[in-house]
Design an enzyme around this catalytic site. Sequence first.
Site, PDB file in Angstrom:
ATOM      1  N   LYS A 140      -6.389  -2.950   6.127  1.00  0.00           N
ATOM      2  CA  LYS A 140      -4.958  -3.258   5.996  1.00  0.00           C
ATOM      3  C   LYS A 140      -4.809  -4.433   5.014  1.00  0.00           C
ATOM      4  CE  LYS A 140      -3.350  -0.061   8.632  1.00  0.00           C
ATOM      5  NZ  LYS A 140      -2.631   1.045   8.021  1.00  0.00           N
TER       6      LYS A 140
ATOM      7  N   ASP B 128       0.290  -1.105  13.367  1.00  0.00           N
ATOM      8  CA  ASP B 128       0.669  -2.406  12.814  1.00  0.00           C
ATOM      9  C   ASP B 128       0.932  -3.458  13.895  1.00  0.00           C
ATOM     10  OD1 ASP B 128       0.459  -1.479  10.196  1.00  0.00           O
ATOM     11  OD2 ASP B 128       2.511  -0.726  10.186  1.00  0.00           O
TER      12      ASP B 128
ATOM     13  N   ARG C  15       1.773  -9.737   9.009  1.00  0.00           N
ATOM     14  CA  ARG C  15       1.739  -9.482  10.456  1.00  0.00           C
ATOM     15  C   ARG C  15       0.865 -10.499  11.185  1.00  0.00           C
ATOM     16  NH1 ARG C  15       5.003  -5.019  10.512  1.00  0.00           N
ATOM     17  NH2 ARG C  15       4.535  -3.474   8.925  1.00  0.00           N
TER      18      ARG C  15
ATOM     19  N   ARG D 162      -7.884  -2.709  -1.514  1.00  0.00           N
ATOM     20  CA  ARG D 162      -7.709  -1.660  -0.498  1.00  0.00           C
ATOM     21  C   ARG D 162      -8.121  -0.284  -1.041  1.00  0.00           C
ATOM     22  NH1 ARG D 162      -2.056  -2.519   2.351  1.00  0.00           N
ATOM     23  NH2 ARG D 162      -2.973  -0.988   3.756  1.00  0.00           N
TER      24      ARG D 162
ATOM     25  N   GLY E  41       0.828  -1.212   0.000  1.00  0.00           N
ATOM     26  CA  GLY E  41       0.000   0.000   0.000  1.00  0.00           C
ATOM     27  C   GLY E  41       0.858   1.256   0.000  1.00  0.00           C
TER      28      GLY E  41
HETATM   29  C1  S3P Z   1       2.790   3.234   6.669  1.00  0.00           C
HETATM   30  C2  S3P Z   1       1.729   3.781   7.322  1.00  0.00           C
HETATM   31  C3  S3P Z   1       0.678   2.965   7.949  1.00  0.00           C
HETATM   32  C4  S3P Z   1       1.134   1.537   8.231  1.00  0.00           C
HETATM   33  C5  S3P Z   1       1.857   0.931   7.048  1.00  0.00           C
HETATM   34  C6  S3P Z   1       3.038   1.776   6.626  1.00  0.00           C
HETATM   35  C7  S3P Z   1       3.743   4.142   6.002  1.00  0.00           C
HETATM   36  O1  S3P Z   1      -0.440   2.935   7.085  1.00  0.00           O
HETATM   37  O2  S3P Z   1       0.043   0.732   8.581  1.00  0.00           O
HETATM   38  O3  S3P Z   1       2.330  -0.367   7.387  1.00  0.00           O
HETATM   39  O4  S3P Z   1       4.848   3.702   5.645  1.00  0.00           O
HETATM   40  O5  S3P Z   1       3.393   5.318   5.815  1.00  0.00           O
HETATM   41  P1  S3P Z   1      -1.509   4.152   7.067  1.00  0.00           P
HETATM   42  O6  S3P Z   1      -0.737   5.375   6.960  1.00  0.00           O
HETATM   43  O7  S3P Z   1      -2.378   3.957   5.879  1.00  0.00           O
HETATM   44  O8  S3P Z   1      -2.245   3.996   8.373  1.00  0.00           O
END
Ligand code: S3P
Length: 421
Positions: free
Chosen positions: A336, A309, A383, A118, A90
């Site tokens: 997630k 996380d 995870r 997502r 993501g």
């Molecule tokens: C991340 C932000 C988080 C986290 C992901 C990594 C990042 O997601 O859950 O594992 O690197 O900016 P969100 O910002 O969508 O909450």
Amino acid sequence: MSVFKIQPIKKFAKRLTCAPDKSITHRAIMFNSAADGNSEVRGILLGEDCLSTIDCMRRMGAQIELKGDAAFIKGAGGFKSAELYCGNSGTTMRLLCGLLASCGGEWALSGDESLSKRPMGRVIIPLAQMGAKIFSQNGRAPLKVSGTKLKAIDYVMPVASAQVKSAILLAALGAEGKTSVTECELTRDHTEIMLKSMGVEIERSGKTVKLCGGQKLCGSNIEVAGDISSAAFPLVCGLMTGGTVCVENVGLNPTRTGILEIFEQIGADYEITDEKDCGGEKTGTVTVRSLGHARAFNITRKMLPRLVDEIPVLAVLACALGGESIISDAEELRVKESDRIAATISLVRAFGGSVEETESGMIISPVGKLKGGCAFNPRGDHRMAMAAAVAAAASEKGGEIEGGECANVSYPDFWEMFFGG
Ligand code: S3P
């Protein structure tokens, strides 16, 4: 698919360095690929998510040479059109939307089955307000980004997401005028710290970050420390089995250390030593010795981004505490890599724990030692696989993790660390 058989562990006691920080690795590779000049990024995470970012940046024209865990990067000086596969990541897809929105060219972004489900509307909506042309399938990938001229916006974020904040800030660099982003809750600020180290003028006041368009990135050498979200697994395993675990050189950026607040709440015996500054990011050694008071914990909205996380493994920990632990305001977990509220509840139940689902999270009741003796399939969510390994090790009968190789997404050495001496 491999099955990882885990016997109960009497005392999980180790001194280790854990997987390097995933968030910082993504950003160091991406931003330096977009920068002028050459740079070295040392200690990078070679997990699948970060390899997706490296592959995308290479396809867009950046030269990235890997030697062990060091990346030598020559900025692309403008990106070329390409088809980009973001895998399970993501962060790769969302940050690229922001980075590419103002560049000349066209990009097709796709991902695996999980990433294709997502929500991408959360980045498309603010970027479209800036003038970006991003086409999606009802707010989901695959996406098409057609680079164009952008203008600054003042955006108040409806969700607490560092990925969304980062996408807007990256787009703001190529937009006309001064952009402001106001967060509903503070999220990880690695983007702000790194942009500053690359010469960008960026202001923060309270929950608002502002930057002017037209600023160039200068390549910057970066050293990546351990990821506290990965350290969480051995640390919790140590706490639950009464073993001393010491994780060296972990990132301790205050926007990431919610797990230490949980250790405080439960009255665990833990210690932080060897604190340092690593390019604006705090680092140190975390040692846990015992559960101590083992009081229940309570996670609410403000804390959530600082441990977003870590929820699956904290829910496993909650089973061994002395009261009802409450996780609320955790709706973000539904979107997630899997629906982590549903997945965590089935994990806890499979191992013999007692948990009740609530609208925005769960309530976990104490059961003492988990029974175990079950098989758990994390359905490709890294995870969930690692949280299940901790549950199995801390249980009476152990357990089997099916498809546990998905830990490679964020912690390629996880099983070696876990089973190793
Ligand atoms: C991340 C932000 C988080 C986290 C992901 C990594 C990042 O997601 O859950 O594992 O690197 O900016 P969100 O910002 O969508 O909450």
